[in-house]
Each structure stands twice: as C-alpha cells, then as structure tokens.
Design a protein around this motif. Structure first.
Motif, PDB file in Angstrom:
ATOM      1  N   ARG A 394      24.266  30.458  39.921  1.00  0.00           N
ATOM      2  CA  ARG A 394      24.391  30.823  41.348  1.00  0.00           C
ATOM      3  C   ARG A 394      24.374  32.331  41.534  1.00  0.00           C
ATOM      4  O   ARG A 394      23.796  32.844  42.480  1.00  0.00           O
ATOM      5  N   THR A 395      25.065  33.045  40.648  1.00  0.00           N
ATOM      6  CA  THR A 395      25.199  34.493  40.808  1.00  0.00           C
ATOM      7  C   THR A 395      24.118  35.285  40.093  1.00  0.00           C
ATOM      8  O   THR A 395      23.886  36.453  40.406  1.00  0.00           O
ATOM      9  N   GLY A 396      23.438  34.639  39.126  1.00  0.00           N
ATOM     10  CA  GLY A 396      22.447  35.355  38.338  1.00  0.00           C
ATOM     11  C   GLY A 396      23.077  36.311  37.347  1.00  0.00           C
ATOM     12  O   GLY A 396      22.394  37.164  36.764  1.00  0.00           O
ATOM     13  N   LYS A 397      24.399  36.210  37.160  1.00  0.00           N
ATOM     14  CA  LYS A 397      25.107  37.107  36.243  1.00  0.00           C
ATOM     15  C   LYS A 397      25.950  36.286  35.280  1.00  0.00           C
ATOM     16  O   LYS A 397      26.453  35.223  35.636  1.00  0.00           O
ATOM     17  N   LYS A 398      26.129  36.809  34.093  1.00  0.00           N
ATOM     18  CA  LYS A 398      27.011  36.165  33.131  1.00  0.00           C
ATOM     19  C   LYS A 398      28.451  36.452  33.537  1.00  0.00           C
ATOM     20  O   LYS A 398      28.812  37.583  33.841  1.00  0.00           O
ATOM     21  N   LEU A 399      29.279  35.414  33.576  1.00  0.00           N
ATOM     22  CA  LEU A 399      30.661  35.584  34.007  1.00  0.00           C
ATOM     23  C   LEU A 399      31.435  36.429  33.001  1.00  0.00           C
ATOM     24  O   LEU A 399      31.266  36.288  31.788  1.00  0.00           O
ATOM     25  N   PRO A 400      32.292  37.299  33.494  1.00  0.00           N
ATOM     26  CA  PRO A 400      33.105  38.102  32.570  1.00  0.00           C
ATOM     27  C   PRO A 400      34.149  37.233  31.873  1.00  0.00           C
ATOM     28  O   PRO A 400      34.623  36.243  32.425  1.00  0.00           O
ATOM     29  N   VAL A 401      34.472  37.582  30.649  1.00  0.00           N
ATOM     30  CA  VAL A 401      35.544  36.907  29.925  1.00  0.00           C
ATOM     31  C   VAL A 401      36.805  37.730  30.125  1.00  0.00           C
ATOM     32  O   VAL A 401      36.870  38.900  29.749  1.00  0.00           O
ATOM     33  N   LEU A 402      37.797  37.146  30.737  1.00  0.00           N
ATOM     34  CA  LEU A 402      38.990  37.891  31.122  1.00  0.00           C
ATOM     35  C   LEU A 402      39.960  38.053  29.959  1.00  0.00           C
ATOM     36  O   LEU A 402      39.953  37.290  29.003  1.00  0.00           O
ATOM     37  N   GLU A 403      40.819  39.059  30.093  1.00  0.00           N
ATOM     38  CA  GLU A 403      41.842  39.268  29.073  1.00  0.00           C
ATOM     39  C   GLU A 403      42.969  38.257  29.198  1.00  0.00           C
ATOM     40  O   GLU A 403      43.626  37.937  28.213  1.00  0.00           O
ATOM     41  N   ASP A 404      43.210  37.782  30.408  1.00  0.00           N
ATOM     42  CA  ASP A 404      44.310  36.829  30.610  1.00  0.00           C
ATOM     43  C   ASP A 404      43.866  35.812  31.653  1.00  0.00           C
ATOM     44  O   ASP A 404      43.751  36.127  32.832  1.00  0.00           O
ATOM     45  N   TRP A 405      43.616  34.586  31.205  1.00  0.00           N
ATOM     46  CA  TRP A 405      43.121  33.552  32.110  1.00  0.00           C
ATOM     47  C   TRP A 405      44.227  32.964  32.966  1.00  0.00           C
ATOM     48  O   TRP A 405      43.972  32.406  34.034  1.00  0.00           O
ATOM     49  N   GLY A 406      45.478  33.059  32.520  1.00  0.00           N
ATOM     50  CA  GLY A 406      46.577  32.400  33.225  1.00  0.00           C
ATOM     51  C   GLY A 406      46.689  32.751  34.693  1.00  0.00           C
ATOM     52  O   GLY A 406      46.528  31.893  35.569  1.00  0.00           O
ATOM     53  N   PRO A 407      46.927  34.022  35.044  1.00  0.00           N
ATOM     54  CA  PRO A 407      47.047  34.383  36.463  1.00  0.00           C
ATOM     55  C   PRO A 407      45.775  34.124  37.248  1.00  0.00           C
ATOM     56  O   PRO A 407      45.814  33.702  38.399  1.00  0.00           O
ATOM     57  N   TYR A 408      44.617  34.362  36.628  1.00  0.00           N
ATOM     58  CA  TYR A 408      43.351  34.139  37.321  1.00  0.00           C
ATOM     59  C   TYR A 408      43.172  32.663  37.640  1.00  0.00           C
ATOM     60  O   TYR A 408      42.730  32.286  38.720  1.00  0.00           O
ATOM     61  N   PHE A 409      43.532  31.814  36.715  1.00  0.00           N
ATOM     62  CA  PHE A 409      43.376  30.378  36.888  1.00  0.00           C
ATOM     63  C   PHE A 409      44.212  29.871  38.052  1.00  0.00           C
ATOM     64  O   PHE A 409      43.869  28.923  38.728  1.00  0.00           O
ATOM     65  N   GLN A 410      45.303  30.514  38.312  1.00  0.00           N
ATOM     66  CA  GLN A 410      46.222  30.072  39.351  1.00  0.00           C
ATOM     67  C   GLN A 410      45.888  30.641  40.727  1.00  0.00           C
ATOM     68  O   GLN A 410      46.103  29.975  41.731  1.00  0.00           O
ATOM     69  N   THR A 411      45.395  31.877  40.784  1.00  0.00           N
ATOM     70  CA  THR A 411      45.473  32.584  42.057  1.00  0.00           C
ATOM     71  C   THR A 411      44.175  33.087  42.656  1.00  0.00           C
ATOM     72  O   THR A 411      44.204  33.587  43.781  1.00  0.00           O
ATOM     73  N   ALA A 412      43.061  33.016  41.958  1.00  0.00           N
ATOM     74  CA  ALA A 412      41.867  33.691  42.466  1.00  0.00           C
ATOM     75  C   ALA A 412      40.678  32.752  42.624  1.00  0.00           C
ATOM     76  O   ALA A 412      40.345  32.023  41.699  1.00  0.00           O
ATOM     77  N   PRO A 413      40.001  32.783  43.783  1.00  0.00           N
ATOM     78  CA  PRO A 413      38.737  32.053  43.914  1.00  0.00           C
ATOM     79  C   PRO A 413      37.705  32.661  42.969  1.00  0.00           C
ATOM     80  O   PRO A 413      37.810  33.825  42.585  1.00  0.00           O
ATOM     81  N   SER A 414      36.706  31.880  42.622  1.00  0.00           N
ATOM     82  CA  SER A 414      35.706  32.351  41.667  1.00  0.00           C
ATOM     83  C   SER A 414      34.324  32.332  42.286  1.00  0.00           C
ATOM     84  O   SER A 414      34.137  31.954  43.447  1.00  0.00           O
TER      85      SER A 414
END
Length: 768
Positions: A394-414
């Motif tokens: 969809r974005t034409g970009k490779k998704l970044p690999v985060l340093e900490d998935w925990g907070p992102y998994f809970q709180t942020a739209p992607s």
C-alpha cells in the motif's frame, strides 16, 4: 539438554528465579525484570570458578527487540565473552521460540551483527538444533552463523527441567512484581506458584495479522503439533507435583482439537489446578462442557473476533469464523459465570470508517449485555506477516523495524489503515471513553420534588404535577441503591430546596454510606442566610446553582421571575460564605435562544461570584423545552468554545447534552449521554429509569453518524418539538405506595413516546 550431555555437565541460570530478583525501573522509563546483569555474571562466574564452560547458550526472545541491540542483553554477552574467551567457549543465542509470542521476523545476520561476541544464532525452535550444534562442536566443528531450528516431535522431548530452577525465588519474583506494579486487578494473575506451560505448538489458521508458525516455510500449510493425551496428563501431574497452583498455558490455540482440550480440562479438574490461556481460544470450538469445567478455574477466558463486521472477518482478516459464534460464546460464558475477554482490531486494510463503527458497536453490545470485556487494539503489521506485506504494498515502502514493539502495538495506528490516522485515533479515544463510562461508579439521581418557584421556558419537568416526593419511600430508594453499591447521589427537582425533607435526605444518604452527594438548585431559598448555612453544612459534597442570565433581565426572560436573579446571586454568596472546606460549588447554565450569545458574560459572572466550575448544558426535548426556545446549535457551540478557550485554566468546564461533532477539538469536555449508562433517575412517584436509555428516547441518528468516530459514545441528535410535552399527571396516593406495589407506575405522562406507551400498556398500566 542435561539428559543429552550427562548430569552435572549442564548448568542453568534463570534471571527470573534468582534470590533478590525483582522489578526495577530504568532511567529511560523502561522496566527491567529479574536479576541484574552483574548478578547474572556473578552467578555464571561462580559456577565456572575452576574451569571454563565449553559453550554457553543464552535465550533470545522477541522482547529483546530484534534485530536492534538490546543494551542489557548486550552487556550480559559482553561480560560473558570477557570472562570466557573465544578460544575456550562457544557463545550461542537461541530463539527458544515455542508458540504464542508475537514473533518479529528479521534477518538473523543483522541480529548477530549487533552482538559481535556471539558465534551463532538459532532461529525458531531450539531443542533439536542446539544439541546438534554442540555435539558437532565437541567433535571439532565450531558453531557459527544463523541456523534454522528443526521442529521437534513434542512427545520425544523431556519435560522442562524445573528441578534446576529455584521455584521459591521464582515465586518471590512474581509476588514482588505484583506488589511493585500495584495493579488492583490482573487479567492473568501470577499468584501462588504460577508456572508457564505449553501443550501444543503452532496454529493451523491463516489470519493475515498473525505471526504464528514462523518456522513453517512460506507456502507450506500451517500445522499444530500437540502432546499425546498420556504425555499431556503426565506433564500436568509433574507440574502439580512441583507445587503449581496456577498454570499460564502459552499454547497459541489450546482448544483447536476437541480431544486434546477435553483431556487437558479433565486433568486440570482432577488435579484441582487453576489456569489461564493468555493467547486465547477459538470461540467456535468452545462447548458448554468446556465452560462448565473452566468455572472458578479461569480468571479470564480470552477469544478473538478481530472485527465486529463479518465482511472484515472473512474477506480482510481471512479468519474462518462466523461472528455468531462470538455472540454465542459471550452468552454461554456469562451464563456459566466465566469472565470473558474478546479481542478486536481497528485500522485494517480495506476497512471503512463505517465498519470501524460496526466493530465498536458489536464489542460494546456484548460488553453491555454479557460483560464480555472488549480488548480493542490497532492492527499492527509485524515483520513476516501478510499484513506487513499488504502495508508495504500500500505504501510502496518497506516498514521500519522498531526498537520496541510493545508500546507501538498498543497505541499507534499503522500504515495498514484505510482510515486516516487522526480519525482512527478519534475512534479509539471515543471507545475508551465510552467503555470507562459503562463501568464507572454508579450514580442515583433523585427528583425530590416537582415543586418550583421558577417557571423556566425549557424546564424538562415543568409539565409535571407539582408534588414533593414521599420521604419514607425516597429513603427506601436510597437504601435500595446503596445496597447495590451505589455511592453517588444527586438530589434534583423541581427545586429541591422547597422540599422540607431535603436536608434530612442528605443526612440520611451520608449515614447510609453515600460518599458524594450533589444538590442542583436555583439558589433562591439560599438568600436566607440560616438556610444557606444549614444546606452547605448538611453533608453534601457539591452544590450546583442554575443561572441562565448574566443580569436580571436576561435571567428573568429564561426563568419567568423578575426577582430571581438577585435572590439567586445573593444565595450563591451566602453559600460561599458558609461552605466548609471540601464542599465544591459551581454553576449550571442552560443554553437557549435568549442567552446563547451571552455565555461569555455568564462566565464572567461565574468568576465574579467566586465560582470556578461551570457546566454548559444544551436543551433536552422534555417538558417545556421546544424548538421555539432552542438556539442554532452550531452557533451556540462555537460561542461556547470561544468562552471556554478564553477562560481555560481559570474555570473548569463541562459541556452536557451536546453531540461531540459540534466541538471536535473540545471533545474531552463533552459529557455524552452514554456517560449516563450507569446512572438511574428516580422520579417523584418513585418510578426508576436508566438515564441514558431515557434520554435516548428523543435522540435520532443521521447519515453522518455512520462514519463519525464518536458514534459509539453519542446517542445522536435531539429533535425538539414545536409544542411542550403534555402534562404528567401524578396522583398523590401514588407517592406513598410501597415500592413493590404493582400499581405504583399508574401515574405516567400523557403523550409520552409511543414505544414507552406500548411498554406500559403491555405491563397492564393505564396511560392517562
């Protein structure tokens, strides 16, 4: 591994089972769990005081933030390499993946690059591959590079070597974590001797967001491997022999095979063990006998719906599930008294705003009806999942690999979401507010009288027979709700101060244990200092004054009494003069056609009188309130916003009876109707209604509501009539009827809504 290489040749050091291990908070705000790095190194050095270890295997998990370097893990590996040089010791990282974790698929070479002292990394399951690497090492072939772990036959594996773990230290760590976090409620408790276990690995289903079965090469069918029944029973018996009181079953899907799950439950019941399955179960595989066996043993049963819209479940998530099974599971779990949590996602690719509302509505419906806790989170594309591939497409970009998935998994739209990020965040905010409102403290609102010395043009009860409530019956109502756990009560009217029983009722409520008592008044009787002093010292905790104009003329136009303004403002001054510490006073204003452009002046009056709390109420279509007294809602809302911005930080505001969409940037100040879900109103004739349902009688939804991110917490728009509501005729004898007298609802409003009329007639009540 000890069995493979001989007793005494393998040592185990567990950071979670070391005396003194606990929960520590780092300077960066992250938690560190278990033994310190130096403590771990000290233990290893002590075990190898006389000789070096030939090899050291260190567990590596998704919680180490692959592929980024984790500072604590890095410090441990550096310390090990410093003590055990390359010449004497091989250092191996092993995933130790079994199932159920949110696995982050990354390039193993990147992981090794971050830990230069490590010789080899074993991906996925390690029980077969690590021993083979070590055997080869002992034969002269040093382990190196990245290895794909071979999946074992579960029955051929020995049980985990719990005998090598200090279980008392492990128990102490769990207890310290519970104490240090201070959580009053744990979804999945770790009390007593709680031990983890896995009876199966993998999941046969192919949901796009799931990272299960990463060991299965792409294109091959996913499978689940399970212990045999005999092995499973022996495993549970072994855990019981270790003193286990609760099991955390980390299977990815423990109930996918009926015979396996039946055997598990049968043995758990026989051994009298408690258990939880944090990774959830299939709702469509839950049978009544399973729920019966789980009663009293499971703290929280978890299932996944993923969406509340069947199209999204089937076409987007590709989950082979009929949502009817979710509703049936909620109904059955509620009947069996088994607490239930249902998982949902919003922000999936191709999901519309209307479908997000569909999911939230479905989730809240099952919560309201069956108390099935709705765990709603954003759809998050983990590397290696099909959802990640879709997001990258969809974005034409490779998704970044985060340093900490925990907070992102809970709180942020992607990047997966078809709905704009800000809109998705508004959906989540609204849902959380609605959920909090439906489980918050219950409140009782009691109309103590319909008598009033004002004649407000918009009064919601102005067409009702002017009678005081009966004090005995109203005390009985107070006691009835207090026994149900209610600790908040509002005394309202009419004008409550005209009821001579108001102050005795306040004192009775406090004596019964009500902690918060509010009175809403026009304040005119408080012009008498003696009464004002008695009222504010009666035990109430808040006192709200209804003021609808900034001067005598404007106020009189709203309330129909020329002298009311002077008496009300003098009454406020008297109450402020005598109010003890801890009693909060505020102002209520109702926005009408006659004052909507003067809210700024009302705020100034509020400040000048010494009040620091102001409620801005919009009209409700009950009683005398009609379209003739209603202002243009958007213009009134815009002016109110200007006033609240100007007085921000000085006066505390709340906005009542207004849909969120009129104040999108001030939604945190808007108190939606649905916030009243746990509020019950008692009328003067002792009839009781749920306040949210009562107000919803006059709300209507419009097409714009279908995609509105606030729809789940908003009843819609009020439609005001052009004429006042017909009179409510109350017979005096109805006030004294016992609460269990079936005739006590005979006094009802003439001209009430058709639906309520029908309900009353169905109950055998005569409608006047």
């Amino acid at each position: 591994m000890a069995e493979r290489f001989g007793e005494g040749r393998v040592e185990l050091v567990d950071a979670l089972a070391t005396p003194g291990a606990g929960l520590r908070w780092r300077e960066d705000g992250r938690a560190a769990l278990g033994c310190t790095v130096e403590g771990m190194l000290e233990q290893v050095r002590g075990l190898a005081a006389d000789q070096d270890f030939a090899a050291i295997v260190v567990a590596y998990t998704v919680f180490h933030r692959p592929p980024h370097r984790d500072d604590l893990l890095g410090a441990l590996l550096d310390g090990l390499r410093e003590r055990f040089p390359v010449e004497s010791t091989a250092l191996v990282l092993a995933d130790c993946y079994q199932s159920g974790q949110h696995y982050v698929e990354v390039d193993g070479a990147e992981v090794l690059a971050n830990y230069p002292g490590v010789d080899a990394l074993v991906r996925y399951e390690a029980e077969v591959t690590v021993p083979r690497l070590l055997e080869a090492y002992f034969e002269g072939i040093r382990p190196s590079g990245v290895h794909r772990g071979e999946s074992p036959v579960l029955d051929e594996l020995p049980f985990p070597a719990w005998s090598r773990v200090d279980l008392e230290a492990h128990d102490a760590l769990c207890a310290s974590v519970v104490a240090d976090l201070g959580r009053p409620v744990w979804t999945f408790p770790i009390d007593g001797r709680t031990l983890p276990m896995v009876s199966s690995r993998g999941c046969p289903f192919t949901c796009i967001h799931c990272s299960s079965n990463p060991e299965t090469p792409r294109g091959e069918p996913k499978k689940q491997r399970r212990y045999s029944e005999a092995k499973l029973r022996a495993y549970l018996q072994a855990l019981k022999a270790l003193g286990a009181t609760r099991l955390e079953c980390l299977d990815e899907l423990i109930n996918v095979n009926e015979r396996h799950f039946d055997a598990f439950l049968d043995e758990v019941v026989t051994l009298d063990l408690r258990f939880d399955c944090p990774n959830g179960m299939r709702a469509d595989y839950l049978l009544p006998r399973h729920l019966e066996a789980m009663k009293g043993r499971v703290n929280m049963l978890s299932v996944s719906a993923e969406s509340g819209v069947q199209r999204v479940v089937t076409e987007v998530v590709r989950k082979q599930l009929d949502l009817g099974a979710i509703r049936e599971a909620a109904q059955r779990a509620h009947a069996a008294e088994v607490p239930l949590m249902i998982h949902y996602m919003i922000g999936l690719p191709g999901e519309t705003a209307e479908e997000v509302n569909g999911t939230l509505a479905f989730a809240l419906d099952l919560w309201d009806e069956y108390q099935a806790w709705p765990a709603v989170q954003y759809a998050t594309p983990l590397p290696g999942t099909e959802l990640a591939a879709i997001a990258e497409e969809r974005t034409g970009k490779k998704l970044p690999v985060l340093e900490d998935w925990g907070p992102y998994f809970q709180t942020a739209p992607s990047a997966t979401s078809s709905v704009p990020r800000e809109t998705l965040e508004a959906f989540m905010w609204t849902f959380q507010q609605r959920l909090a409102a439906s489980q918050g403290p219950k409140k009782l609102i009691m109309n103590v009288t319909y008598v009033c010395n004002n004649h407000c043009t918009f009064c919601a009860v102005g067409t009702r027979t002017q009678l005081d409530g009966h004090p005995v019956r109203q005390r009985e109502k107070l006691l009835e709700y207090r026994k149900q756990g209610v600790t908040m009560v509002d005394f309202d009217g009419g004008e409550p101060t005209l009821n001579p029983e108001l102050i005795p009722l306040i004192k009775s409520a406090r004596a019964m244990g009500y902690r918060r008592v509010n009175v809403t008044t026009n304040g005119r009787r408080c012009v008498y200092e003696n009464y004002a002093a008695k009222l504010v010292n009666s035990g109430l905790t808040t006192l709200l004054f209804s003021v609808h104009g900034h001067d005598a003329r404007t106020h009189a136009q709203q309330v129909g009494v020329a002298e009311a303004f002077q008496q009300t403002t003098d009454g406020i001054r008297n109450c402020l003069k005598y109010a003890p510490k801890g009693v909060e006073l505020g102002m209520n204003i109702t926005v009408t056609k006659g004052n909507h452009d003067k809210v700024d002046k009302l705020a100034q009056l509020c400040w000048d009188l010494g009040l620091r709390w102001m409620n801005i109420q919009f009209l409700t279509p009950f009683g005398r309130a009609t379209s003739w007294v209603a202002p243009d809602t958007q213009k009134a809302a815009d002016h109110a916003v200007e006033v609240m911005d100007a007085w921000a930080g000085k006066i505390r505001f709340q906005v009542i009876n207004l849909p969120f969409c009129f104040m999108p940037k001030h939604r945190h100040l808007v108190q939606g109707d649905l916030a009243k879900l746990e509020r019950h109103m008692v009328f003067v004739n002792n009839e009781t209604v749920n306040l949210a349902e009562y107000l919803a009688e006059r709300r209507v939804r419009k097409p714009v509501c279908e995609t509105c991110p606030h729809a789940c917490f908003c009843g819609g728009f009020y439609e005001l009539d052009q004429v006042p509501e017909p009179p409510w005729l109350i017979a005096p004898e109805d006030l004294v009827r016992p609460l269990n007298d079936p005739r006590r609802h005979e006094s009802v409003p003439a001209g009430f809504t058709d639906r309520v009329k029908k309900r009353l007639r169905d109950e055998g009540v005569d409608v006047v």
